[in-house]
Design an enzyme around this catalytic site. Structure first.
Site, PDB file in Angstrom:
ATOM      1  N   ARG A 416     -30.424  65.372  50.555  1.00 52.81           N
ATOM      2  CA  ARG A 416     -29.871  64.083  49.786  1.00 52.81           C
ATOM      3  C   ARG A 416     -28.691  64.345  48.848  1.00 52.81           C
ATOM      4  O   ARG A 416     -27.993  63.518  48.715  1.00 52.81           O
ATOM      5  CB  ARG A 416     -31.184  63.439  49.023  1.00 52.81           C
ATOM      6  CG  ARG A 416     -32.072  62.730  49.971  1.00 52.81           C
ATOM      7  CD  ARG A 416     -33.185  62.173  49.254  1.00 52.81           C
ATOM      8  NE  ARG A 416     -33.872  63.570  48.270  1.00 52.81           N
ATOM      9  CZ  ARG A 416     -35.056  63.319  48.050  1.00 52.81           C
ATOM     10  NH1 ARG A 416     -35.892  62.688  48.442  1.00 52.81           N
ATOM     11  NH2 ARG A 416     -35.455  64.585  47.230  1.00 52.81           N
ATOM     12  N   GLU A 453     -40.606  72.161  41.936  1.00 53.48           N
ATOM     13  CA  GLU A 453     -41.446  71.436  40.989  1.00 53.48           C
ATOM     14  C   GLU A 453     -43.052  71.728  41.640  1.00 53.48           C
ATOM     15  O   GLU A 453     -44.114  71.752  40.936  1.00 53.48           O
ATOM     16  CB  GLU A 453     -41.162  69.983  40.729  1.00 53.48           C
ATOM     17  CG  GLU A 453     -42.119  69.342  39.805  1.00 53.48           C
ATOM     18  CD  GLU A 453     -41.702  67.672  39.705  1.00 53.48           C
ATOM     19  OE1 GLU A 453     -42.329  67.132  39.041  1.00 53.48           O
ATOM     20  OE2 GLU A 453     -40.790  67.426  40.492  1.00 53.48           O
TER      21      GLU A 453
END
Length: 530
Positions: A416, A453
C-alpha cells in the site's frame, strides 16, 4: 502562444560580460528596456541604492559580482590589494542595510579574495547558477503548498512589490510561484498591488505577468483589504528581504498591512524567499534595521510636486510582519510554519507533525477491523482514503511541499506504500523505486528482516535500484512498530543512498514506531492513538 509556452523558459536577468555586470535598468521599465552595464564598484553601489537593480536576491548577486569587479581593479600583475577589496566590499554591503542577501553574498564572494580575482568571479558566477536552481526548487514547493491549501479551484492571488525574475537571477520567488501555478493551470486572476511610492508592482510585476500571458489587474494598495473582504483573494504571496530566527519578516512597505487583512479574513499568507534571506543572528523583527528612503519619492511624482513645499515625510522602504501572521515561509529547503520547521531533510527527527486538515480527512475515512489478521490486532483499513476522489493527489502535494526539493527519489514499500509513493513521485517529478516482499524482484537483491506488529517478514530491493548519494524519501501507509520503514531505510542505505525522511499516511501512536525510527526525520499525515 499559451501561458505554459510563454512561461517555460524565463530569461536570466543578470550576467557577467567582458568584466562588466550587465542587466536591465529597472528604473526605466516598463516604457523603456534600457541596458545597464556596470564596470566599477561605485556604479554597482549607485545602481543598488537608486533601485536600478533591486530585489533582495538580485542585489546580493550584483554585490557579489561587484566584489569581483573590485578584485580585478585592485590586481596589479600577480599582486592583489586585499585591503582595497575589503573596503569596497564593506561599501557594497552597506548600500541597502535591510536586505540580508546583500551582506551575505558580498561576504561569500570575499571568502575567495585570497585566491585572486578569478576565484572571486567564479564564486559570484556559482551564486548566479545556484540562484536559478534554488528558485526553481522553491517555487515548485511553494506552488504545491498553495495547491494543498486551496484545492480544486482556479485561484485569485494577490502579490505585493516585485518578486519575479527581475528581482533574482531568474525564475523569481513569490511571483515565480504564481507563474508556476499558472503553468499548472491554476490561476484565474492576479491582483498586483501598485506598491507605492515607486510602483514596483504596477511597473514591474504587471510587466512580467503580461510577458507571461497571465491575467492580472493592478490594485490600488489601499484597496487590497477591501478585495479580501469581497472574496476576491484566495491566497497572498510575497517575498522577503530579511527573516529573523522566529519567522518575523521584513519586506516592502505595505506587507504588514496585507498580513493583518489576510489574517482577519482567513486567507493564507505565504512568504517565498531563499535560505540566504534568513538572518538567524537576529532573534526577532525588532532588531531589523529598516531603511528610510528619500522624501522626494513621496512628495513628487515624475518630478512634479504633489505635496506642500516643506512637508515632512515618513518613507520607510520596508515593514516587519510578525511571524504569527504568516501561514508559511517557503525556501528551497523547508517550509516554516509558526515555529515548526520542515527542514531540508524533512521534519526534525522525533518531531510530531500535527495532523491538521489532511489528518482530519484521513481519520474520517479510516475503518477499523478487530482481530485481523490475527486475534488481538486491530487492522486499520485505508481503502476509503484511496477511493476518495482527489484526496491522494492532495496528500502527495502536501508532502511534496513539506519536503521541498530535498529528495531525488521516492522509495515505496509494498504494497500500500506504492499508492502514495506513486502519487508523490508524480507530483515531485522524481523516480519511484519499489521495495518488495521476498521473491518478487529479479536479479541480485539486498534483503532486510523486520518484526511486524503481528509477526515477522522481510523486504528486498535490487542492488542496482539506487545510486550512491541518492536522496531518498521512504513512503509507507501505516506506521505501527516501525519495522517495515526501518527495514526500507536500511535497504536504501545498503545501496549507498541517503534517507532524507520517512512518510506515512497514518501513525498508530503508542506502539513505539516513532521512537524506533528516531535517527530519521518522520512525517505522519494522520496520528491515531492506540
Amino acid at each position: 502562444m499559451s501561458t505554459q509556452d510563454r512561461a517555460a523558459a524565463p530569461a536570466v536577468s543578470l550576467s557577467w560580460e567582458d568584466r562588466a555586470i550587465v542587466t536591465l535598468d529597472q528604473r526605466a521599465l516598463p516604457r523603456e528596456h534600457r541596458p545597464l552595464r556596470m564596470t566599477g564598484v561605485d556604479q554597482v553601489i549607485d545602481a543598488i541604492a537608486t533601485l536600478a537593480v533591486r530585489g533582495a536576491p538580485a542585489i546580493g548577486l550584483a554585490g557579489a559580482l561587484g566584489v569581483a569587479l573590485s578584485a580585478y581593479a585592485h590586481t596589479d600583475g600577480d599582486t592583489l590589494d586585499e585591503a582595497g577589496v575589503r573596503a569596497d566590499a564593506e561599501r557594497l554591503a552597506a548600500a541597502r542595510p535591510t536586505a540580508v542577501n546583500l551582506a551575505w553574498a558580498v561576504g561569500r564572494a570575499l571568502t575567495r579574495v585570497g585566491e585572486g580575482a578569478d576565484a572571486v568571479l567564479a564564486e559570484g558566477l556559482d551564486m548566479l547558477a545556484e540562484d536559478v536552481a534554488v528558485n526553481t526548487a522553491m517555487v515548485r514547493s511553494a506552488a504545491s503548498l498553495v495547491e494543498s491549501l486551496t484545492p480544486g479551484r482556479p485561484l485569485r492571488l494577490l502579490t505585493h512589490c516585485n518578486t519575479g525574475r527581475l528581482a533574482t537571477a531568474a525564475v523569481g520567488t513569490a511571483l515565480g510561484t504564481i507563474l508556476e501555478l499558472a503553468r499548472r493551470g491554476r490561476v484565474a486572476d492576479v491582483l498586483v498591488d501598485e506598491t507605492r511610492p515607486l510602483l514596483q508592482g504596477a511597473r514591474l510585476t504587471a510587466w512580467e505577468l503580461g510577458e507571461a500571458g497571465v491575467p492580472y489587474r493592478v490594485c490600488v494598495d489601499s484597496a487590497a483589504a477591501a478585495a479580501m473582504s469581497q472574496g476576491l483573494v484566495d491566497c497572498v504571496l510575497v517575498g522577503a528581504d530579511r527573516i529573523t530566527a522566529n519567522g518575523d519578516t521584513a519586506n516592502k512597505i505595505g506587507t504588514y498591512g496585507l498580513a493583518v487583512a489576510a489574517a482577519r479574513h482567513g486567507i493564507p499568507f505565504i512568504v517565498v524567499a531563499p535560505e540566504s534571506t534568513w538572518d538567524e543572528q537576529l532573534e526577532d523583527g525588532s532588531q531589523i534595521v529598516v531603511e528610510e528612503r528619500s522624501p522626494r519619492e513621496v512628495v513628487e511624482f515624475a518630478g512634479v510636486p504633489t505635496a506642500p513645499e516643506g512637508a515632512a515625510v515618513f518613507n520607510p522602504a520596508f515593514d516587519v510582519t510578525p511571524g504569527e501572521l504568516i501561514s508559511a515561509i517557503v525556501t528551497e529547503r523547508r517550509v516554516f510554519d509558526g515555529g515548526r520547521s520542515v527542514a531540508a531533510q524533512g521534519p526534525s527527527a522525533g518531531a510530531q507533525v500535527p495532523s491538521g486538515p489532511a489528518g482530519e480527512r484521513i481519520a474520517g475515512l479510516l475503518e477499523e477491523f478487530p482481530d485481523h489478521p490475527t486475534p488481538g490486532v486491530v487492522f486499520r483499513d485505508l481503502s476509503r482514503v484511496y477511493a476518495e476522489p482527489g484526496l491522494l493527489a492532495d496528500l502527495a502535494a502536501q508532502v511534496a511541499a513539506d519536503f521541498g526539493g530535498s529528495f531525488d527519489r521516492v522509495l515505496a514499500v509494498e504494497s500500500r506504500g506504492f499508492l502514495l509513493g506513486a502519487a508523490l513521485a508524480t507530483r515531485a517529478g522524481v523516480p519511484l523505486t519499489l521495495v518488495r516482499k521476498p521473491g518478487k524482484l529479479p536479479g541480485s537483491v539486498h534483503s532486510a528482516a523486520y518484526a511486524l506488529e503481528y509477526g515477522e517478514d522481510r523486504l528486498e530491493i535490487r542492488t542496482d535500484a539506487l545510486a550512491p548519494g541518492d536522496r531518498v524519501l521512504c513512503v509507507d501507509d501505516v506506521l505501527a512498530t516501525g519495522g517495515t520503514l526501518g527495514a526500507a531505510a536500511r535497504l536504501a542505505e545498503e545501496c549507498g543512498a541517503k534517507v532524507v525522511g520517512l512518510v506515512v499516511l497514518v501513525e498508530l501512536t503508542g506502539l513505539g514506531g516513532r521512537a524506533s525510527l528516531a535517527p530519521y526525520p518522520l512525517s505522519a499525515l494522520c496520528e491515531v492513538p492506540v
